[in-house]
Design a protein around this motif. Structure first.
Motif, short mmCIF file in Angstrom:
data_model
loop_
_atom_site.label_atom_id
_atom_site.label_comp_id
_atom_site.label_asym_id
_atom_site.label_seq_id
_atom_site.Cartn_x
_atom_site.Cartn_y
_atom_site.Cartn_z
N LEU A 293 4.38 -3.52 -77.34
CA LEU A 293 3.44 -2.54 -76.78
C LEU A 293 3.71 -1.15 -77.34
O LEU A 293 2.78 -0.41 -77.68
N LEU A 294 4.98 -0.79 -77.41
CA LEU A 294 5.34 0.53 -77.95
C LEU A 294 4.87 0.67 -79.39
O LEU A 294 4.33 1.71 -79.79
N ASN A 295 5.07 -0.37 -80.16
CA ASN A 295 4.67 -0.33 -81.56
C ASN A 295 3.16 -0.20 -81.71
O ASN A 295 2.66 0.49 -82.61
N LYS A 296 2.41 -0.88 -80.83
CA LYS A 296 0.95 -0.76 -80.86
C LYS A 296 0.51 0.70 -80.68
O LYS A 296 -0.34 1.21 -81.40
N ALA A 297 1.10 1.37 -79.67
CA ALA A 297 0.71 2.75 -79.39
C ALA A 297 1.12 3.67 -80.53
O ALA A 297 0.36 4.59 -80.91
N ILE A 298 2.31 3.46 -81.10
CA ILE A 298 2.77 4.32 -82.20
C ILE A 298 1.91 4.13 -83.43
O ILE A 298 1.58 5.09 -84.14
N THR A 299 1.50 2.90 -83.69
CA THR A 299 0.64 2.62 -84.84
C THR A 299 -0.74 3.25 -84.65
O THR A 299 -1.37 3.71 -85.60
N ARG A 300 -1.19 3.25 -83.41
CA ARG A 300 -2.54 3.73 -83.10
C ARG A 300 -2.63 5.26 -83.14
O ARG A 300 -3.70 5.83 -83.39
N HIS A 301 -1.53 5.95 -82.89
CA HIS A 301 -1.56 7.40 -82.76
C HIS A 301 -0.64 8.08 -83.77
O HIS A 301 0.36 7.49 -84.22
N SER A 302 -0.96 9.33 -84.06
CA SER A 302 -0.11 10.17 -84.91
C SER A 302 0.82 11.00 -84.03
O SER A 302 0.62 11.09 -82.81
N SER A 334 -8.55 10.93 -68.30
CA SER A 334 -8.70 11.31 -69.71
C SER A 334 -7.41 11.12 -70.48
O SER A 334 -7.39 10.61 -71.61
N LEU A 335 -6.29 11.52 -69.86
CA LEU A 335 -4.99 11.37 -70.51
C LEU A 335 -4.66 9.88 -70.72
O LEU A 335 -4.17 9.47 -71.78
N THR A 336 -4.94 9.06 -69.70
CA THR A 336 -4.66 7.63 -69.80
C THR A 336 -5.50 6.98 -70.90
O THR A 336 -5.01 6.17 -71.70
N LEU A 337 -6.78 7.35 -70.96
CA LEU A 337 -7.66 6.76 -71.96
C LEU A 337 -7.31 7.24 -73.37
O LEU A 337 -7.45 6.49 -74.35
N TYR A 338 -6.85 8.48 -73.47
CA TYR A 338 -6.37 8.99 -74.76
C TYR A 338 -5.18 8.14 -75.24
O TYR A 338 -5.13 7.70 -76.39
N LEU A 339 -4.26 7.85 -74.35
CA LEU A 339 -3.11 7.02 -74.70
C LEU A 339 -3.55 5.62 -75.09
O LEU A 339 -2.97 4.99 -75.98
N SER A 340 -4.62 5.13 -74.46
CA SER A 340 -5.09 3.77 -74.74
C SER A 340 -5.87 3.67 -76.05
O SER A 340 -6.14 2.57 -76.53
N GLY A 341 -6.23 4.84 -76.62
CA GLY A 341 -6.88 4.80 -77.93
C GLY A 341 -8.21 5.50 -78.04
O GLY A 341 -8.74 5.68 -79.14
N LEU A 342 -8.79 5.94 -76.90
CA LEU A 342 -10.06 6.67 -76.97
C LEU A 342 -9.81 8.10 -77.44
O LEU A 342 -8.76 8.68 -77.15
N PRO A 343 -10.78 8.71 -78.14
CA PRO A 343 -10.62 10.12 -78.53
C PRO A 343 -10.47 10.98 -77.30
O PRO A 343 -11.01 10.66 -76.23
N PRO A 344 -9.76 12.10 -77.41
CA PRO A 344 -9.57 12.96 -76.24
C PRO A 344 -10.88 13.54 -75.75
O PRO A 344 -11.72 13.96 -76.53
N MET A 345 -11.06 13.52 -74.42
CA MET A 345 -12.27 14.08 -73.81
C MET A 345 -12.12 15.57 -73.67
O MET A 345 -11.01 16.12 -73.68
N ALA A 346 -13.23 16.24 -73.49
CA ALA A 346 -13.22 17.70 -73.38
C ALA A 346 -12.36 18.18 -72.23
O ALA A 346 -11.79 19.25 -72.27
N VAL A 347 -12.23 17.34 -71.19
CA VAL A 347 -11.53 17.79 -69.99
C VAL A 347 -10.07 18.05 -70.23
O VAL A 347 -9.44 18.82 -69.51
N ILE A 348 -9.46 17.44 -71.28
CA ILE A 348 -8.04 17.68 -71.52
C ILE A 348 -7.79 18.43 -72.83
O ILE A 348 -6.67 18.53 -73.28
N ARG A 349 -8.83 18.97 -73.44
CA ARG A 349 -8.62 19.70 -74.68
C ARG A 349 -7.98 21.05 -74.37
O ARG A 349 -8.23 21.63 -73.36
#
Length: 349
Positions: A293-302, A334-349
């Protein structure tokens, strides 16, 4: 005077000091210490309270004007300054030095900061405050100390617990003292003859909530956005406090950020996990069980993504504390969905 957390109440019972500096990175203990100071101050007639949040362009003159505005028949007042950075700047340093040179018995200064390092404790602004008041430096409760901490809290409320029960609670809350405190309150309702044993803990319905928090994290790492939305909705419906969810999310993001940096330097994932676990107080064996699981998240995000998530965590924290406006649950989603792979929403920019 420097005080430990367990010495604060004894000092408050003897005599109120004009200044209290509460410093630390463990939110629950910081909150508890501040509540103790406020409680004893109110009992001593400090009925007014003024709260200041030190940010960019903070007006220190406003603080000093309030401190000096008391008339003969004015109420005693608590001047509460929340300064997370521990850096008041030149204007703040001068304000603190001026304040301590003209102390009034009708004022009580409560200064709340993140952990102050040794350099900050030697600063010109800090030393005059500590000289006339009390400095409470709060350190996180280590995993090995947590069962003792839990037992002391129960004992102070007239309860006792078996060593096995305390160890099981400590394992479940994994260092989150707010979650630990809430767990103890629920366990006290289930206790027989003021005693909490291992069976009581295992039967506690609180375990399901704790499991769901970590299920939320693993679901986000797996990239299952739809399930993330469902689990977060369940947690909200069950009344789980937002700080517990934020703590779990931020803790995981800090781990992922560190792992990502280690991998970018050429370390193997297992070695990176070993080093990060040691540095951050994780159990390396348990982390390696979640390696996929950790590797999936690291691969998905910079690494930039993880820094953005940490900044977003800070925004949610300030929203929870009332420093910033916003819907806490929307920001957590928004933070949870960002971690899951969705682009960040305006609410947490």
């Amino acid at each position: 005077m420097k005080l430990r957390v367990d010495q604060l109440e004894g000092q408050l019972k003897k005599q109120l000091a004009p200044v209290y500096i509460i410093s630390g990175d463990e939110p629950f203990q910081v909150s508890q210490c501040c509540d103790q100071v406020r409680q004893y101050a109110r009992a001593a007639g400090f009925s007014e309270r003024h709260v200041y949040h030190v940010e960019n362009n903070f007006d220190w003159g406003d603080f000093l004007a309030t401190a000096n505005s008391l008339s003969l028949f004015a109420e005693k007042q608590i001047l509460e300054i929340r300064m997370p950075s521990g850096k008041p700047g030149d204007a703040g340093s001068k304000a603190f030095m001026e304040y301590t040179s003209h102390l009034s018995p009708d004022n009580l200064l409560l200064l709340i900061t993140d952990r102050l390092d040794s350099t900050q404790q030697k600063a010109k602004w800090f030393q005059p405050l500590e000289k006339v008041g009390n400095f409470v430096a709060i350190w996180p409760v280590e995993s090995a100390q947590l069962p003792t901490w839990l037992g002391q809290r129960l004992h102070s409320d007239g309860y006792r617990a078996t060593p096995e029960a305390l160890s099981l609670v400590a394992e479940r809350v994994e260092g989150n003292l707010l979650a630990a405190s809430q767990e103890l309150e629920k366990l006290k309702l289930l206790a027989k003859d003021q005693t909490i044993d291992e069976e009581t803990v295992r039967n506690s319905v609180a375990d399901s909530a704790r499991y769901d928090v970590y299920q939320l994290i693993d679901t986000a790492l797996a990239g299952n956005t739809r399930q993330c939305i469902r689990i977060l909705g369940v947690l909200k419906g069950e009344g789980l406090e937002p700080p517990i969810i934020l703590w779990a999310l931020a803790r995981e993001v800090r781990l992922l950020s560190q792992l990502s940096r280690s991998l970018s330097r050429g370390l193997a994932l297992d070695l990176a996990i070993d080093q990060s676990a040691k540095a951050m107080g994780f159990n390396a064996f348990l982390l390696k069980r979640r390696k996929g699981l950790l590797n999936k998240a690291i691969t998905r995000h910079s690494e930039r993504d993880f820094r953005a998530m940490l900044n977003a965590s800070g925004n949610v924290d300030r929203c929870i504390k009332g420093i910033e406006k916003g819907n806490v649950w929307d920001q957590l989603l928004s933070l949870t969905l960002y971690l899951s792979g969705l682009p960040p929403m305006a609410v947490i920019r």
